[in-house]
Design an enzyme around this catalytic site. Structure first.
Site, PDB file in Angstrom:
ATOM      1  N   GLU A  97       0.827  -1.260   0.070  1.00 59.61           N
ATOM      2  CA  GLU A  97       0.047  -0.036   0.297  1.00 59.61           C
ATOM      3  C   GLU A  97       1.063   1.229  -0.094  1.00 59.61           C
ATOM      4  OE1 GLU A  97      -3.371   1.872   2.991  1.00 59.61           O
ATOM      5  OE2 GLU A  97      -3.350  -0.330   2.797  1.00 59.61           O
ATOM      6  N   ASP A  99      -0.021   5.579   0.500  1.00 61.20           N
ATOM      7  CA  ASP A  99      -0.790   6.015   1.166  1.00 61.20           C
ATOM      8  C   ASP A  99      -0.773   7.754   1.096  1.00 61.20           C
ATOM      9  OD1 ASP A  99      -2.216   4.080   2.000  1.00 61.20           O
ATOM     10  OD2 ASP A  99      -1.689   3.944   3.996  1.00 61.20           O
ATOM     11  N   GLU A 101      -2.983  10.294   3.079  1.00 61.29           N
ATOM     12  CA  GLU A 101      -4.469  10.645   3.781  1.00 61.29           C
ATOM     13  C   GLU A 101      -4.361  11.751   4.465  1.00 61.29           C
ATOM     14  OE1 GLU A 101      -5.782   6.454   5.829  1.00 61.29           O
ATOM     15  OE2 GLU A 101      -4.103   7.430   6.645  1.00 61.29           O
ATOM     16  N   HIS A 114      -0.831  12.619   5.882  1.00 62.69           N
ATOM     17  CA  HIS A 114      -0.145  11.595   6.267  1.00 62.69           C
ATOM     18  C   HIS A 114       0.202  10.887   5.322  1.00 62.69           C
ATOM     19  CE1 HIS A 114      -0.540   8.411   9.303  1.00 62.69           C
ATOM     20  NE2 HIS A 114      -0.645   7.695   8.473  1.00 62.69           N
ATOM     21  N   GLU A 126       5.117   5.943   8.745  1.00 64.60           N
ATOM     22  CA  GLU A 126       4.620   7.150   8.407  1.00 64.60           C
ATOM     23  C   GLU A 126       5.668   8.416   8.584  1.00 64.60           C
ATOM     24  OE1 GLU A 126       4.066   5.100  11.094  1.00 64.60           O
ATOM     25  OE2 GLU A 126       1.751   4.529  11.053  1.00 64.60           O
ATOM     26  N   GLY A 195      -5.351  13.442  18.072  1.00 63.12           N
ATOM     27  CA  GLY A 195      -5.426  12.108  18.766  1.00 63.12           C
ATOM     28  C   GLY A 195      -6.775  11.439  19.042  1.00 63.12           C
TER      29      GLY A 195
END
Length: 283
Positions: A97, A99, A101, A114, A126, A195
């Protein structure tokens, strides 16, 4: 004769894959019960999210390497709790994958971009960034270049991250699993904004993200005939298959990471007490 037919099909496939996209032809809406819409004769796609459901779509084609461009305009205003995901992925427990985001935020606070890379089902790679513009006011181009040498994430042509193929030094790299393009808009207020401290304000719903000007220069994969190109096939010697960052690109990445990066897994020693992932420590 057979080789001539194959070459003609290969060239035809490249013409299709490299042409500007039409959402009706290139994508299918996968969920959302009417919340995802293809408009303007296939030139525009919108996803929406309300308290009942989000929405999403995926590409009809699978790709094994490619340069993928998409213009997005993100959810405006108070987008806290929402996530707009745009990524390449294969399927299964050992999926690969790549990504993008976009994590929403309160009005006036910046989106967080992200990024992550999964290989054989394992992510934890990340890097997060602020953007140097408001991504809700206009469309901006978000690109993934994925070739056998590296993965390069770019925003409006400016590279922000490079993930190199360092398999020869013990780091894994996605290179064997064909992937589709996916995108979705969904509620993630248990973690997306501060968070999970800031929840989605449903009085602002529906939330809408917009997409246009999809373009793919890519190796289309089919189960019957495999890839339409490969780095070992001289007939498919496309520039992007061998593209890498030049000195200007390296300087741009350094500028972005110095001024706009807010998280880098490669510097998070508390998260990896047994040692950083191998790609972080290879010069």
């Amino acid at each position: 004769m057979a080789s001539e037919i194959f070459l003609a099909l290969l060239i035809t496939t490249f013409v299709v894959a490299a042409s500007a996209g039409n959402f009706n032809q290139d994508f299918e809406i996968t969920w959302g019960d009417g919340r995802a819409k293809i408009l303007n004769s296939g030139e525009l796609l919108t996803l929406s999210l309300d308290k009942t459901s989000g929405s999403g779509f995926r590409s009809r084609n699978e790709y094994l390497f490619g340069k993928i461009d998409m213009q997005l305009k993100l959810v405006p205003g108070n987008s806290a709790g929402t996530v707009t995901a745009y990524y390449l992925s294969s399927l299964g427990d050992t999926h690969d994958e790549i990504d993008f985001e976009f994590l929403g935020n309160l009005s006036g606070d910046p989106y967080i971009l992200h990024t992550n890379v999964f290989t054989q089902g394992k992510g934890n790679r990340e890097q997060q960034f602020y953007l140097w513009f408001d991504p809700t006011q206009d469309f901006h181009t978000y690109s993934i270049l994925w070739n056998p040498q590296s993965i390069i994430f770019s925003v409006d042509g400016t590279p922000i991250r490079e993930f190199k193929n360092l398999e020869s030094k013990g780091a894994s790299f996605p290179k064997n699993q064909p992937m589709r393009i996916y995108s979705s808009l969904w509620n993630a207020d248990d973690w997306a904004t501060r968070g999970g401290l800031v929840k989605t304000d449903w009085s602002q719903a529906p939330f809408t993200a917009s997409y246009r000007k999809f373009n793919a220069q890519a190796c289309v994969w089919t189960s019957s005939s495999g890839s339409s190109c490969s780095s070992n096939n001289p007939s498919s010697n496309q520039a992007w298959l061998k593209q890498s960052l030049d000195s200007t690109g390296q300087a741009r990445i350094q500028w972005v990471q110095k001024n706009y990066m807010i998280y880098n897994y490669c510097t998070d020693t508390k998260r990896f007490p047994q040692g950083l992932p191998p790609e972080c420590t290879i010069a």
